[in-house]
Scaffold this motif. Structure first.
Motif, PDB file in Angstrom:
ATOM      1  N   TYR A   1      31.428  76.235  11.587  1.00 33.25           N
ATOM      2  CA  TYR A   1      31.842  75.293  12.626  1.00 33.25           C
ATOM      3  C   TYR A   1      32.789  76.016  13.585  1.00 33.25           C
ATOM      4  O   TYR A   1      33.788  76.594  13.169  1.00 33.25           O
ATOM      5  N   ASN A   2      32.475  75.964  14.867  1.00 35.00           N
ATOM      6  CA  ASN A   2      33.286  76.601  15.901  1.00 35.00           C
ATOM      7  C   ASN A   2      34.094  75.549  16.655  1.00 35.00           C
ATOM      8  O   ASN A   2      33.521  74.584  17.185  1.00 35.00           O
ATOM      9  N   THR A   3      35.400  75.714  16.706  1.00 38.07           N
ATOM     10  CA  THR A   3      36.255  74.762  17.398  1.00 38.07           C
ATOM     11  C   THR A   3      36.337  75.089  18.887  1.00 38.07           C
ATOM     12  O   THR A   3      36.156  76.241  19.303  1.00 38.07           O
ATOM     13  N   LYS A   4      36.605  74.058  19.682  1.00 35.66           N
ATOM     14  CA  LYS A   4      36.624  74.220  21.135  1.00 35.66           C
ATOM     15  C   LYS A   4      37.741  75.151  21.571  1.00 35.66           C
ATOM     16  O   LYS A   4      37.521  76.070  22.368  1.00 35.66           O
ATOM     17  N   THR A   5      38.951  74.929  21.076  1.00 35.04           N
ATOM     18  CA  THR A   5      40.111  75.777  21.390  1.00 35.04           C
ATOM     19  C   THR A   5      41.024  75.817  20.175  1.00 35.04           C
ATOM     20  O   THR A   5      40.890  75.004  19.240  1.00 35.04           O
ATOM     21  N   LEU A   6      41.987  76.713  20.207  1.00 35.14           N
ATOM     22  CA  LEU A   6      42.971  76.785  19.127  1.00 35.14           C
ATOM     23  C   LEU A   6      43.911  75.583  19.132  1.00 35.14           C
ATOM     24  O   LEU A   6      44.649  75.360  18.169  1.00 35.14           O
ATOM     25  N   LYS A   7      43.892  74.808  20.212  1.00 32.10           N
ATOM     26  CA  LYS A   7      44.719  73.607  20.286  1.00 32.10           C
ATOM     27  C   LYS A   7      44.023  72.403  19.665  1.00 32.10           C
ATOM     28  O   LYS A   7      44.599  71.321  19.599  1.00 32.10           O
ATOM     29  N   HIS A   8      42.784  72.602  19.248  1.00 31.38           N
ATOM     30  CA  HIS A   8      42.036  71.541  18.583  1.00 31.38           C
ATOM     31  C   HIS A   8      42.020  71.756  17.076  1.00 31.38           C
ATOM     32  O   HIS A   8      42.035  72.894  16.593  1.00 31.38           O
ATOM     33  N   GLY A   9      41.980  70.643  16.346  1.00 26.44           N
ATOM     34  CA  GLY A   9      41.780  70.681  14.911  1.00 26.44           C
ATOM     35  C   GLY A   9      40.585  69.834  14.545  1.00 26.44           C
ATOM     36  O   GLY A   9      40.165  68.958  15.324  1.00 26.44           O
ATOM     37  N   THR A  10      40.028  70.062  13.363  1.00 24.26           N
ATOM     38  CA  THR A  10      38.818  69.349  12.943  1.00 24.26           C
ATOM     39  C   THR A  10      39.045  68.705  11.582  1.00 24.26           C
ATOM     40  O   THR A  10      39.420  69.379  10.617  1.00 24.26           O
ATOM     41  N   TYR A  11      38.825  67.406  11.534  1.00 24.66           N
ATOM     42  CA  TYR A  11      38.919  66.666  10.283  1.00 24.66           C
ATOM     43  C   TYR A  11      37.505  66.503   9.734  1.00 24.66           C
ATOM     44  O   TYR A  11      36.643  65.935  10.401  1.00 24.66           O
ATOM     45  N   VAL A  12      37.266  67.035   8.551  1.00 26.00           N
ATOM     46  CA  VAL A  12      35.934  67.041   7.943  1.00 26.00           C
ATOM     47  C   VAL A  12      35.896  66.032   6.805  1.00 26.00           C
ATOM     48  O   VAL A  12      36.646  66.153   5.836  1.00 26.00           O
TER      49      VAL A  12
END
Length: 238
Positions: free
Chosen positions: A181-192
């Protein structure tokens, strides 16, 4: 990479008889100072609603609300003029509460329980004009690949739209499959959220309804131990 693990058994739980509610974050009578929100993700409720039961008319404002039926059929009406719209498993509903609205949600079936996720995301614009939308997503389109459900209203990306630089997506993976999974920016986080199955993320094992928040990284790997269904909620962290 920074992670926070939320086991299914550690969620808040409320038994209202007609409603069995699991809260990933502080909600209603459940409060945990360590589980207020994950970035702009404020609520992830995993609800089971008895036949013909539901939430009577109540207000919302300045919140992006996403509902994902997993089994059964939801019906919805609101002060925007929508009269008992039905949302079936496979569909997703979005509602920008904005400057304020009233709505009701009920289990449309008289003989079947309704299972759904309800997700609240804090908007990046306040007091917008309330809006409503829903869309059907084919299960075969997420077999081994990411299926985008919801994105920002400010983009031309696929999916339903909300007032936040966020993305919700699903994927179904087979046993012993790897996905990055690739995140949009380092300022984004992903809850899985693991809808079903068992996976490994950052050397942590997650089973059905376990979840993990991943931040401070450009990407992360998911390795499946069993056939698995996953929901990704990517949001700004500040």
């Amino acid at each position: 990479m920074k992670t926070v693990l939320h086991k299914a058994s550690d969620r808040g739980f409320a038994n209202h008889g007609w409603l069995q509610a699991n809260h990933s974050f502080s909600f209603a009578n459940f409060f945990d100072a360590e589980k207020i929100q994950f970035g702009a993700l404020r609520v992830l409720n995993d609800d089971v609603i008895a036949p013909s039961m539901g939430f009577s008319t109540h207000p919302h404002d300045n919140m992006e609300i996403i509902t994902i039926p997993l089994k059964g059929t939801l019906k919805h009406k609101d002060s925007m003029g929508n009269q008992w719209e039905t949302i079936k498993a496979g569909e997703v509903q979005v509602m920008s509460a904005g400057s304020g609205l009233l709505h009701s949600e009920m289990n449309a079936n008289t003989d079947e329980y309704l299972s759904l996720f309800q997700i609240w995301i804090i908007p990046n614009k306040r007091n917008v004009e309330p809006r409503y939308d829903q869309q059907f997503f084919k299960a075969e389109d997420r077999q081994g690949q990411l299926q985008t459900l919801v994105t920002s209203i400010d983009t031309n990306d696929q999916g339903l739209k909300i007032h936040q630089d966020a993305k919700l997506s699903r994927i179904d993976l087979n046993q012993e499959q790897k996905f990055t999974y690739n995140t949009k920016t380092l300022k984004h986080g992903t809850y899985v959220m693991v809808i079903s199955g068992e996976v490994e993320i950052n050397e942590k094992t997650l089973k059905t309804r376990d979840a993990i928040g991943v931040s401070n990284t450009k990407s992360f790997n998911v390795i499946t131990n069993l056939n698995s269904q996953l929901l990704f909620i990517e949001v700004p962290m500040s």
